[in-house]
Design an enzyme around this catalytic site. Structure first.
Site, PDB file in Angstrom:
ATOM      1  N   SER A 107       0.853  -1.193   0.000  1.00  0.00           N
ATOM      2  CA  SER A 107       0.000   0.000   0.000  1.00  0.00           C
ATOM      3  C   SER A 107       0.887   1.240   0.000  1.00  0.00           C
ATOM      4  O   SER A 107       2.108   1.138   0.099  1.00  0.00           O
ATOM      5  CB  SER A 107      -0.895   0.024   1.232  1.00  0.00           C
ATOM      6  OG  SER A 107      -0.178   0.507   2.345  1.00  0.00           O
ATOM      7  N   CYS A 108       0.269   2.412  -0.072  1.00  0.00           N
ATOM      8  CA  CYS A 108       1.077   3.624  -0.039  1.00  0.00           C
ATOM      9  C   CYS A 108       1.086   4.265   1.338  1.00  0.00           C
ATOM     10  O   CYS A 108       1.240   5.479   1.448  1.00  0.00           O
ATOM     11  CB  CYS A 108       0.643   4.586  -1.125  1.00  0.00           C
ATOM     12  SG  CYS A 108      -1.112   4.633  -1.354  1.00  0.00           S
ATOM     13  N   MET A 109       0.906   3.466   2.396  1.00  0.00           N
ATOM     14  CA  MET A 109       1.009   4.008   3.743  1.00  0.00           C
ATOM     15  C   MET A 109       2.387   3.663   4.299  1.00  0.00           C
ATOM     16  O   MET A 109       2.814   2.508   4.241  1.00  0.00           O
ATOM     17  CB  MET A 109      -0.061   3.414   4.663  1.00  0.00           C
ATOM     18  CG  MET A 109      -1.476   3.444   4.124  1.00  0.00           C
ATOM     19  SD  MET A 109      -2.024   5.062   3.591  1.00  0.00           S
ATOM     20  CE  MET A 109      -2.382   5.815   5.164  1.00  0.00           C
ATOM     21  N   GLU A 110       3.049   4.682   4.851  1.00  0.00           N
ATOM     22  CA  GLU A 110       4.378   4.470   5.433  1.00  0.00           C
ATOM     23  C   GLU A 110       4.349   3.347   6.480  1.00  0.00           C
ATOM     24  O   GLU A 110       5.285   2.587   6.634  1.00  0.00           O
ATOM     25  CB  GLU A 110       4.853   5.781   6.054  1.00  0.00           C
ATOM     26  CG  GLU A 110       6.321   5.857   6.390  1.00  0.00           C
ATOM     27  CD  GLU A 110       7.223   6.012   5.168  1.00  0.00           C
ATOM     28  OE1 GLU A 110       7.925   5.037   4.864  1.00  0.00           O
ATOM     29  OE2 GLU A 110       7.222   7.092   4.539  1.00  0.00           O
ATOM     30  N   HIS A 167      -7.261  -0.192  -0.822  1.00  0.00           N
ATOM     31  CA  HIS A 167      -6.843  -0.092  -2.228  1.00  0.00           C
ATOM     32  C   HIS A 167      -7.722  -0.941  -3.147  1.00  0.00           C
ATOM     33  O   HIS A 167      -7.313  -1.266  -4.266  1.00  0.00           O
ATOM     34  CB  HIS A 167      -5.380  -0.528  -2.430  1.00  0.00           C
ATOM     35  CG  HIS A 167      -4.363   0.484  -2.023  1.00  0.00           C
ATOM     36  ND1 HIS A 167      -4.294   1.744  -2.573  1.00  0.00           N
ATOM     37  CD2 HIS A 167      -3.357   0.423  -1.120  1.00  0.00           C
ATOM     38  CE1 HIS A 167      -3.286   2.404  -2.027  1.00  0.00           C
ATOM     39  NE2 HIS A 167      -2.706   1.638  -1.127  1.00  0.00           N
TER      40      HIS A 167
END
Ligand code: PLP
Length: 448
Positions: free
Chosen positions: A379-382, A421
């Site tokens: 995903s694009c979460m840190e 997502h």
């Protein structure tokens, strides 16, 4: 701080033979191709059955009658439920979908326990229709149970959940005064079968001691005319994921430098403990209260012991597979990104870490140089990280390799998964000997 100063000692998972065999076999790749890549989970009902039979046998060995209810929230697969349709076993549910799932997979109402605080009328209604054993949490709930049972013209099979004296701030169960009133004024259609509790922690001793107290409660209730003959000691049967030496080495040296961004979790599951599983059931039964083992007390009072293990029944009965997407350098370690999300490892979701080492299954076979890496989700979460700790893998992971997280069936796989997502939830694949199929909610095609 991003430096991994030193590598932590390894934490290889304790695993059953089936898991090793499958990882080394072409079948794992066949599954990956068959379900279109991954991520996916593998579940092994035969191991669940072994755990379940072990606990049923532990009761029998101490000549105690009782029932082992699978605490269903630990893992949603249907495959476990069919294993619970056997003598001495049942399922513990806390919602309408869980109850329906158990019924649809062959559990009869009498083998289903319904727990959870302030259960909705719809759940109580269905439970009453099927004659389930309802653990009532509070006085107002007891009133609702009685009213619904009257409307339905049935009796209600009830345990009263006791708030543990050791946990006076727990939001679950009757406080002592309320319990006394409930027993004294138990309304008409309610058949008081006994008492229950569920404790935090994994120690057999407080469970045995509180069970002894519940035997006394049953005696008092019988004096008032109630047929109280069951006590439930809830779940929390312990599991070991790694061996003792590895865990002690790890815990004694644990420091921020072992973790990406210094993210050393404040609290983790005790990944090694003893006794576990059926041995812990035996320890509970053999624990002496005022010189007399709990088992003797149960037998003398003619009381059945109910257990509600979740995690311990799925121990060794599943693992999770994430295909490698890519791998890049970061300071003195690598970041391996896999297809899938850290939500498939619930420990990560609560700021903790699932610590047993992941295992790299390679397309190329052996060879290569060991690397240290952390593992990130796609995903694009840190914060979407499956493993913050730098772990050693035998070679640099390549796109298409598989990263396997061992022993994830208990609360890891599916407790917190979401469609983030718009990714589909990872399927669960049931391994049955050398055959596999995707877990289905109900046995529509094949009954076994
Ligand atoms: C969660 C829960 C269980 C199962 O607990 P485990 O730790 O998985 O054994 C059993 N009973 C109740 C009431 C629960 O809330």
């Amino acid at each position: 701080m991003d430096l991994i100063d030193t590598l932590s000692p390894p934490l290889p998972a304790l695993e059953r033979a089936w898991a090793h065999r499958l990882r080394d076999s072409e079948i794992l790749w066949e599954i990956a191709r068959g379900i279109g890549g991954g991520p996916f989970h593998v579940v092994h009902p035969a191991s669940f059955a072994e755990n379940l039979d072990g606990m049923i046998a532990a009761l029998a060995a101490e000549r105690v009658s009782g029932t082992v209810y699978y605490g269903k929230k630990a893992n949603k697969a249907a495959a476990w439920l069919r294993e619970c349709a056997r003598p001495g076993a049942g399922v513990d549910v806390a919602s309408v979908p869980e109850l329906v799932h158990a019924l649809g997979n062959g559990l009869r109402g009498e083998a289903i326990g319904v727990t959870g605080a302030a259960k909705p009328d719809g759940l109580l209604w269905l439970a009453l229709r099927h004659g389930c054993l309802i653990a009532v949490d509070a006085a107002d709930e007891l009133e609702r149970v009685a009213r619904l049972a009257t409307e339905l013209g049935v009796t209600a099979e009830v345990l009263l959940r006791v708030r543990p004296p050791s946990a006076p701030h727990s939001r679950f169960g009757f406080a002592p005064d309320a319990l006394t009133v409930a027993v004294r004024e138990c309304p008409g259609p309610v058949v008081l079968r006994g008492f229950s509790f569920h404790l935090d922690g994994y120690d057999p001793v407080p469970r045995a001691e509180l069970a002894a107290f519940l035997i006394d409660l049953c005696r008092d209730a019988r004096a008032l005319g109630h047929p109280a003959s069951k006590i439930s000691v809830g779940g929390g049967i312990a599991v070991s994921y790694v061996d003792q030496g590895d865990w002690e080495r790890f815990e004694s040296g644990r420091n921020d430098g072992w973790f990406h961004s210094g993210r050393n979790p404040a609290k983790t599951y005790p990944y090694h403990q003893t006794p576990t599983g059926a041995a812990m059931v035996t320890a509970i039964l053999r624990h002496e209260i005022a010189g007399k083992p709990l088992a003797d007390r149960l037998r003398a009072a003619g009381i059945e012991l109910l257990l509600e293990p979740g995690r311990a029944l799925v121990d060794g009965a599943g693992f999770s597979v994430f295909p490698v997407l890519g791998c890049k350098p970061a300071e003195d370690h690598l970041i391996t990104t896999v297809a899938g999300l850290s939500m498939s490892l619930s420990e990560q979701w609560k700021g903790s870490e699932f610590l047993p080492d992941p295992v790299l299954v390679r397309q190329d076979g052996p060879g290569g140089t060991p690397v240290r890496t952390i593992v990130a989700g796609s995903s694009c979460m840190e914060y979407d990280v499956l493993t913050w700790r730098a772990v050693e893998l035998p070679a640099r992971p390549k796109t298409g390799d598989l990263l396997v997280y061992p022993n994830t069936a208990g609360y890891q796989m599916d407790k917190n998964e979401s469609g983030f997502h718009q990714l589909p939830l990872p399927p669960k694949v049931v391994l049955d000997g050398d055959h596999w199929h995707v877990d289905t909610d109900y046995p529509i095609q094949e009954i076994r």
